[in-house]
Design a protein around this motif. Structure first.
Motif, mmCIF file in Angstrom:
data_model
loop_
_atom_site.group_PDB
_atom_site.id
_atom_site.type_symbol
_atom_site.label_atom_id
_atom_site.label_comp_id
_atom_site.label_asym_id
_atom_site.label_seq_id
_atom_site.Cartn_x
_atom_site.Cartn_y
_atom_site.Cartn_z
ATOM 1 N N ALA A 68 0.860 -1.270 -0.040
ATOM 2 C CA ALA A 68 0.012 -0.081 0.018
ATOM 3 C C ALA A 68 1.062 1.230 0.075
ATOM 4 O O ALA A 68 1.802 1.157 0.738
ATOM 5 C CB ALA A 68 -0.925 0.002 1.279
ATOM 6 N N PHE A 69 0.538 2.269 -0.880
ATOM 7 C CA PHE A 69 1.311 3.522 -0.847
ATOM 8 C C PHE A 69 0.812 4.478 0.209
ATOM 9 O O PHE A 69 -0.347 4.500 0.546
ATOM 10 C CB PHE A 69 1.072 4.152 -2.285
ATOM 11 N N SER A 70 1.754 5.554 0.445
ATOM 12 C CA SER A 70 1.467 6.515 1.404
ATOM 13 C C SER A 70 0.453 7.261 0.886
ATOM 14 O O SER A 70 -0.189 8.128 1.384
ATOM 15 C CB SER A 70 2.773 7.277 1.972
ATOM 16 N N ARG A 71 0.253 7.675 -0.479
ATOM 17 C CA ARG A 71 -0.640 8.461 -1.247
ATOM 18 C C ARG A 71 -0.928 7.964 -2.639
ATOM 19 O O ARG A 71 -0.314 6.942 -3.052
ATOM 20 C CB ARG A 71 -0.307 10.082 -1.092
ATOM 21 N N ASN A 72 -1.776 8.714 -3.286
ATOM 22 C CA ASN A 72 -2.027 8.232 -4.743
ATOM 23 C C ASN A 72 -0.703 8.610 -5.580
ATOM 24 O O ASN A 72 -0.608 9.882 -5.696
ATOM 25 C CB ASN A 72 -3.167 8.825 -5.259
ATOM 26 N N PHE A 73 -0.105 7.692 -6.137
ATOM 27 C CA PHE A 73 1.214 8.285 -6.772
ATOM 28 C C PHE A 73 0.880 7.812 -8.322
ATOM 29 O O PHE A 73 1.507 8.086 -9.127
ATOM 30 C CB PHE A 73 2.329 7.234 -6.515
ATOM 31 N N GLY A 74 -0.349 7.201 -8.706
ATOM 32 C CA GLY A 74 -0.812 6.977 -10.023
ATOM 33 C C GLY A 74 -0.684 5.543 -10.483
ATOM 34 O O GLY A 74 0.357 4.858 -9.747
ATOM 35 N N LYS A 75 -1.240 5.089 -11.639
ATOM 36 C CA LYS A 75 -1.195 3.816 -11.825
ATOM 37 C C LYS A 75 0.130 3.215 -12.427
ATOM 38 O O LYS A 75 0.508 2.056 -12.124
ATOM 39 C CB LYS A 75 -2.187 3.704 -12.861
ATOM 40 N N TYR A 292 14.590 17.699 -15.176
ATOM 41 C CA TYR A 292 14.880 18.059 -13.633
ATOM 42 C C TYR A 292 14.210 16.767 -12.717
ATOM 43 O O TYR A 292 14.782 16.503 -11.910
ATOM 44 C CB TYR A 292 14.001 19.117 -13.512
ATOM 45 N N HIS A 293 13.145 16.314 -13.175
ATOM 46 C CA HIS A 293 12.384 15.301 -12.706
ATOM 47 C C HIS A 293 13.527 14.112 -12.438
ATOM 48 O O HIS A 293 13.528 13.426 -11.157
ATOM 49 C CB HIS A 293 11.173 15.156 -13.391
ATOM 50 N N GLU A 294 13.952 13.656 -13.402
ATOM 51 C CA GLU A 294 14.705 12.692 -13.441
ATOM 52 C C GLU A 294 15.925 12.768 -12.412
ATOM 53 O O GLU A 294 16.632 12.008 -11.575
ATOM 54 C CB GLU A 294 15.377 12.178 -14.836
ATOM 55 N N ALA A 295 16.541 14.174 -12.630
ATOM 56 C CA ALA A 295 17.740 14.612 -11.864
ATOM 57 C C ALA A 295 17.607 14.316 -10.220
ATOM 58 O O ALA A 295 18.447 14.161 -9.633
ATOM 59 C CB ALA A 295 18.288 15.810 -12.216
ATOM 60 N N LYS A 296 16.322 14.400 -9.973
ATOM 61 C CA LYS A 296 16.001 14.421 -8.671
ATOM 62 C C LYS A 296 16.266 13.009 -7.794
ATOM 63 O O LYS A 296 16.300 12.842 -6.512
ATOM 64 C CB LYS A 296 14.702 15.035 -8.240
ATOM 65 N N HIS A 297 16.139 12.208 -8.749
ATOM 66 C CA HIS A 297 16.235 10.691 -8.443
ATOM 67 C C HIS A 297 15.368 10.343 -7.281
ATOM 68 O O HIS A 297 15.613 9.638 -6.264
ATOM 69 C CB HIS A 297 17.741 10.286 -7.833
ATOM 70 N N ARG A 298 14.069 11.081 -7.337
ATOM 71 C CA ARG A 298 13.158 10.676 -6.229
ATOM 72 C C ARG A 298 12.629 9.211 -6.336
ATOM 73 O O ARG A 298 12.398 8.814 -7.769
ATOM 74 C CB ARG A 298 12.116 11.601 -6.223
ATOM 75 N N PRO A 299 12.428 8.340 -5.639
ATOM 76 C CA PRO A 299 11.693 7.164 -5.811
ATOM 77 C C PRO A 299 10.164 7.397 -6.258
ATOM 78 O O PRO A 299 9.355 8.243 -6.034
ATOM 79 C CB PRO A 299 11.523 6.347 -4.491
ATOM 80 N N PRO A 300 9.733 6.585 -7.290
ATOM 81 C CA PRO A 300 8.386 6.582 -7.895
ATOM 82 C C PRO A 300 7.216 6.775 -6.832
ATOM 83 O O PRO A 300 6.034 7.075 -7.309
ATOM 84 C CB PRO A 300 8.480 5.776 -8.832
ATOM 85 N N TYR A 301 7.515 5.915 -5.731
ATOM 86 C CA TYR A 301 6.272 5.885 -4.740
ATOM 87 C C TYR A 301 6.766 5.749 -3.374
ATOM 88 O O TYR A 301 7.965 5.521 -3.042
ATOM 89 C CB TYR A 301 5.537 4.695 -5.024
ATOM 90 N N VAL A 302 6.104 5.845 -2.168
ATOM 91 C CA VAL A 302 6.599 5.720 -1.075
ATOM 92 C C VAL A 302 5.551 4.680 -0.618
ATOM 93 O O VAL A 302 4.218 4.864 -0.504
ATOM 94 C CB VAL A 302 6.268 6.965 -0.204
ATOM 95 N N VAL A 303 5.968 3.654 0.127
ATOM 96 C CA VAL A 303 5.271 2.336 0.644
ATOM 97 C C VAL A 303 4.979 2.760 2.039
ATOM 98 O O VAL A 303 5.680 3.162 2.889
ATOM 99 C CB VAL A 303 6.220 1.087 0.730
ATOM 100 N N ARG A 304 3.603 2.600 2.293
ATOM 101 C CA ARG A 304 3.250 2.646 3.541
ATOM 102 C C ARG A 304 2.954 1.280 4.525
ATOM 103 O O ARG A 304 3.388 1.596 5.812
ATOM 104 C CB ARG A 304 1.556 3.176 3.541
#
Ligand code: UDP
Ligand code: MG
Length: 487
Positions: A68-75, A292-304
């Protein structure tokens, strides 16, 4: 790798209405395959009961897992998480609304066994609105010309991927994902077949026109730099047209001595060029934004949470433990204990009645002493049965109901005594004892009903503590949730 044959990945967002029917249908189909399988649900930050339902499926069946994700990250993010969870040799990705029929899975597996790494069921557009259908056709016509990968009209994310295809998809590090393009980009032997489009069984589609438009733009920009090329071509042609127009103007002046045209031409040229420049800037901006988005290296989702770190439904009633109200065996033990206490209280009451009667009998008429003794015994019995037998605080409502038990006791035991002595010819003492024994369970049930009616039995301290825990399942937006370990 495990020996699992098949994983089914299901992204879910607010699917509580239909997820039960989907799960039952899917499990029935998968059971019929005779293959080992797992179902990997991903709850994409649902705000309804979807996550709790997934949790209950996972608790009941080890073949069902969830993240389960911590919020809606998209399909897209949900599908990625599902693919990462999956362990099967083949992986089917499908929606949770039964628009992707689970009945097609055997056919997909059959085609996979024939050596295909990707099996794509393609829906027809029956039942779809005319406008949406026309727009989709037009979009795919444009996309086919523009993007470097092949996107088939009617093919969505519903597909089977071989393990090596899944590994290829997962090896792509980009966080701005357009799966349809990625699936096509990885290649491998692919086959598709048609199936009839159907309506979702419950709930609403999450793809409004704006979300669809953004998804369409993503599709156009994710897999090529043609829009940038288009900007270069447009600039080039505008420049050539301007050059031709300038030459024509000069020639006209030289040959005919005509006046140069007025401001209307100038204005049109300026406005047209500004428009082209703005569109070009927008296209460049889109690409820069993506970099810019790719350069931030954020994970695509956060697991709850997952099925592993949250094994029991957080705000469902806790599983009954022996001796607690929800446990049938515990309820029987409790009733036996209460009955024993009731009999004991009955003995104490008899002693109280006899004591009061004996004391008052000396001062007042014996019948008055009897009534008073009986009244004191009833009050005493009520208090003892409340505190000792039922372990609850006495209330006035219960006190008003309570004499009913004594009334029934007197009437029923009198009737039994009369029947036994007159009808059966039993000894009067034995008959009185038998009537008393037979009526006691009924009196007990009535007394307990009178005391407990309208309230739950007091839970054990352990159960009370567990119920007092905050409901973990509530959606919390805007503040971080404590991890399950911290709770
Ligand atoms: N979905 C998701 N996250 C979202 C939107 C949708 O996981 O942000 C899931 C949804 O629960 C469903 C699937 O993606 O299982 C397809 O969504 P939907 O049925 O709304 O799309 P449509 O069939 O209308 O294209
Ligand atoms: Mg759908």
């Amino acid at each position: 790798m495990t020996g699992l044959q098949l994983s089914v990945v299901v992204p879910c967002f607010n699917e509580a209405e239909g997820i039960g029917a989907f799960h039952a249908t899917l499990v029935a189909v998968l059971d019929g395959l005779g293959e080992t399988f797992e179902i990997c649900y991903v709850d994409d930050g649902s705000t309804d009961r979807t996550r709790l339902l997934l949790n209950s499926f996972a608790v009941r069946d080890v073949r069902t897992r969830y993240t389960a994700f911590s919020r809606n990250f998209g399909k897209e993010a949900a599908m990625l998480a599902g693919l990462r969870m999956s362990r099967g040799r083949a992986v089917v990705i499908m929606d949770a609304d039964l628009q992707h029929p689970p009945e097609l899975i055997p056919r997909m597996l059959e085609l996979h066994r024939h050596g295909y790494d990707q099996v794509i069921p393609r829906r027809d557009r029956s039942g779809e609105g005319v406008v949406r259908s026309a727009l989709s056709h037009a979009y795919y016509a444009v996309v086919r010309r523009c993007v470097d990968v092949q996107l088939l009209d009617g093919s969505g994310d519903f597909r089977l991927l071989s393990r090596r295809a899944v590994e290829s998809v997962l090896s792509l590090p980009e966080s701005n994902r357009f799966s349809k393009g990625i699936f096509s980009w990885i290649g491998f032997d692919t086959v598709s077949f048609r199936y009839r489009n159907s309506e979702r069984v419950a709930g609403r589609s999450k793809w409004g026109s704006r979300r669809l438009l953004n998804y369409g733009i993503d599709g156009l920009l994710s897999f090529n730099n043609r829009p940038l090329r288009l900007a270069i071509y447009t600039g080039f042609w505008v420049f050539l047209s301007a050059l031709a127009y300038a030459m024509w103007t000069v020639a006209t002046v030289v040959l005919h001595g005509a006046d140069t045209p007025g401001y209307a031409t100038l204005l049109t040229a300026v406005v047209a060029l500004s428009g082209i420049q703005l569109v070009t800037l927008g296209v460049i901006g889109e690409y820069v934004g993506r970099i810019y988005h790719e350069a931030k290296h954020r994970p695509p989702y956060v697991v709850r949470e997952t099925d592993e770190n949250c094994p029991a439904p957080p705000d469902a009633p806790p599983p009954p433990t022996p001796g607690e109200p929800d446990d049938p065996a515990g309820a029987r033990i409790r009733t036996a204990r209460q009955f024993a206490a009731f009999v004991l209280v009955g003995c104490v009451n008899t002693a109280v009645y006899l004591g009061v009667y004996a004391v008052l009998n000396r001062r007042i008429p014996y019948l008055s002493a009897h009534v008073l003794g009986y009244a004191v015994a009833i009050v005493c019995s009520f208090l003892l049965n409340s505190y000792v037998t039922c372990r609850t605080r006495p209330t006035w409502h219960a006190f008003v109901r309570y004499p009913l038990s004594s009334a029934v006791n007197i009437v029923a035991s009198g009737a039994l005594l009369y029947g036994a002595v007159s009808g059966l010819g039993m000894d009067k003492n034995v008959a009185a004892l038998a009537a008393g024994v037979l009526v006691t369970p009924v009196s007990f049930l009535l007394a307990r009903w009178a005391i407990m009616s309208g309230r739950r039995p007091a839970p054990s301290p352990g159960a009370a503590a567990r119920r007092a825990e905050p409901p973990v399942g509530e959606p919390v937006h805007g503040r971080p949730l404590p991890s399950p370990e911290e709770r």
